[in-house]
Design an enzyme around this catalytic site. Structure first.
Site, PDB file in Angstrom:
ATOM      1  N   TYR A 109      33.388  42.808  34.295  1.00 52.07           N
ATOM      2  CA  TYR A 109      33.646  42.170  35.599  1.00 52.07           C
ATOM      3  C   TYR A 109      35.080  41.636  35.663  1.00 52.07           C
ATOM      4  O   TYR A 109      35.799  41.864  36.644  1.00 52.07           O
ATOM      5  CB  TYR A 109      32.630  41.040  35.778  1.00 52.07           C
ATOM      6  CG  TYR A 109      32.768  40.207  37.016  1.00 52.07           C
ATOM      7  CD1 TYR A 109      32.408  40.700  38.262  1.00 52.07           C
ATOM      8  CD2 TYR A 109      33.237  38.893  36.940  1.00 52.07           C
ATOM      9  CE1 TYR A 109      32.514  39.915  39.398  1.00 52.07           C
ATOM     10  CE2 TYR A 109      33.341  38.102  38.071  1.00 52.07           C
ATOM     11  CZ  TYR A 109      32.982  38.611  39.292  1.00 52.07           C
ATOM     12  OH  TYR A 109      33.089  37.817  40.411  1.00 52.07           O
TER      13      TYR A 109
ATOM     14  N   LYS B 217      38.326  42.641  37.996  1.00 43.22           N
ATOM     15  CA  LYS B 217      39.044  41.687  38.844  1.00 43.22           C
ATOM     16  C   LYS B 217      40.554  41.800  38.639  1.00 43.22           C
ATOM     17  O   LYS B 217      41.329  41.698  39.589  1.00 43.22           O
ATOM     18  CB  LYS B 217      38.562  40.257  38.579  1.00 43.22           C
ATOM     19  CG  LYS B 217      37.165  39.982  39.108  1.00 43.22           C
ATOM     20  CD  LYS B 217      37.088  40.190  40.607  1.00 43.22           C
ATOM     21  CE  LYS B 217      35.755  39.811  41.213  1.00 43.22           C
ATOM     22  NZ  LYS B 217      35.653  40.195  42.636  1.00 43.22           N
TER      23      LYS B 217
HETATM   24  N1  SER Z   1      30.626  33.273  39.745  1.00 46.45           N
HETATM   25  C1  SER Z   1      31.018  34.496  39.106  1.00 46.45           C
HETATM   26  C2  SER Z   1      30.171  34.788  37.935  1.00 46.45           C
HETATM   27  O1  SER Z   1      29.674  33.854  37.341  1.00 46.45           O
HETATM   28  C3  SER Z   1      32.449  34.416  38.683  1.00 46.45           C
HETATM   29  O2  SER Z   1      33.259  35.032  39.615  1.00 46.45           O
HETATM   30  O3  SER Z   1      30.018  35.906  37.584  1.00 46.45           O
END
Ligand code: SER
Length: 319
Positions: A143, A147
């Site tokens: 993730y 980003k």
């Molecule tokens: N709130 C998100 C997560 O915990 C972080 O961008 O994956």
């Protein structure tokens, strides 16, 4: 007249951003788009909606043309914890999907694309306290890597393709309307459900785990304010730190206990989410956002907890 498309409209942020944008720009000018999950009833009933799977370029191209879109808020994403277990899906949505959004926007000469980044764009080697806007970014989650891809591609499309891409690095978002799933910061929402329903909660992060957090009204404000900022004042594009508050689980517990005196919290640490949280900053230096487009959050921990207790309490009482 602005025509806005919002992907991920059924998610935690999308389900609150859509009503806010409809209020601001007119209901008919904000098109809510989701993939599989049904859109929340008030999002469906309060304005136009369409089905978009961001993995399919044609879905985006069709919707942009059909609704004569000029701005996209791209919120569709697979959050941090889930993407670790489902790498294929995480890659398809967070990297291919993001590319499709940018490319469809460029091909159709859109005015602007807003793509939120995240505190996940930082990694274990990043200075954790008051993390600067410009610093080492070597995230160790899929993730987070996606980003950083989004931040860099945002700058690339701005410089090389002439597409105005903007984005903030959102902290963990606390809200009462749509419960987040699959993230690392979700405990800060789940704890309120536990406190109101059962007066107890088992936390999956260790005490002392500080993370940057923000209340939803400020998250919506940050996206809209950045989208409306004069481009001439922006030196950054898709990579603005935005800070609001920072707390560890036991501090949130203490703030909630002021409302629920017999609230009890214990711990059952989830190694995956703990290791992700440990790789993220504790707090952010957001002076670039303050300087370049006037960022200033409204909610601190106490104000957020007061508002959460009232609104989530009412929602749960209504069933
Ligand atoms: N709130 C998100 C997560 O915990 C972080 O961008 O994956």
């Amino acid at each position: 007249m602005e025509r806005i498309l919002v992907t991920g409209a059924s998610g935690q942020i999308g389900s609150e951003l859509v009503p806010a944008l409809r209020e601001r720009y007119g209901a008919q000018n904000v098109i809510a788009a989701g993939r599989a999950t049904p859109l929340a009833p008030d999002v469906l009933e309060s304005g136009p909606s369409t089905r978009i799977d961001v993995r399919q370029y044609q879905d985006l191209d069709r919707a942009i043309k059909e609704y004569e879109i000029d701005t996209i808020y791209h919120l569709g994403s697979i959050l941090s914890a889930r993407a670790e277990g489902e790498r294929g899906l995480g890659h398809e949505v967070n990297i291919n999907g993001l590319f499709n959004v940018l490319e469809a926007a460029a091909q159709n000469s859109l005015e602007r694309v807003i793509i939120p980044s995240s505190i996940a764009a930082f990694g274990p080697g990043t200075p954790a306290d008051n993390t600067p806007n410009e610093t080492l970014q070597k995230p160790n989650t899929l993730y987070g890597i996606s980003k950083v891809f989004g931040e860099l591609m945002g700058g690339y499309y701005f410089d090389k393709v002439g597409l105005d891409v903007r984005g903030v690095r959102l902290p963990g978002i606390v809200s009462w309307k749509t419960e987040p799933t699959a993230g690392t910061t979700d405990y800060a929402v789940a704890i309120f459900y536990g406190a109101i329903r059962e007066r107890r909660y088992t936390c999956y992060l260790r005490p002392g785990t500080y993370l940057p957090m923000m209340y939803m009204p400020d998250a919506v404000l940050s996206l809209v304010q950045l989208a409306e900022a004069d481009v001439a004042g922006l030196q950054h594009h898709a990579d603005f730190n935005v800070n609001a508050m920072s707390f560890a689980p036991e501090e949130l517990e203490a703030a909630i206990r002021k409302h629920v005196p017999d609230f009890a919290m214990d711990y059952d640490i989830d190694p995956l989410r703990q290791s992700i949280a440990d790789s993220w900053p504790n707090s952010l230096d957001d002076s670039a956002a303050r300087r370049e487009w006037g960022w200033s959050p409204k909610f601190d921990l106490e104000a957020m907890v007061d508002d959460m207790m009232v609104n989530l309490g009412r929602k749960l009482a209504e069933g």
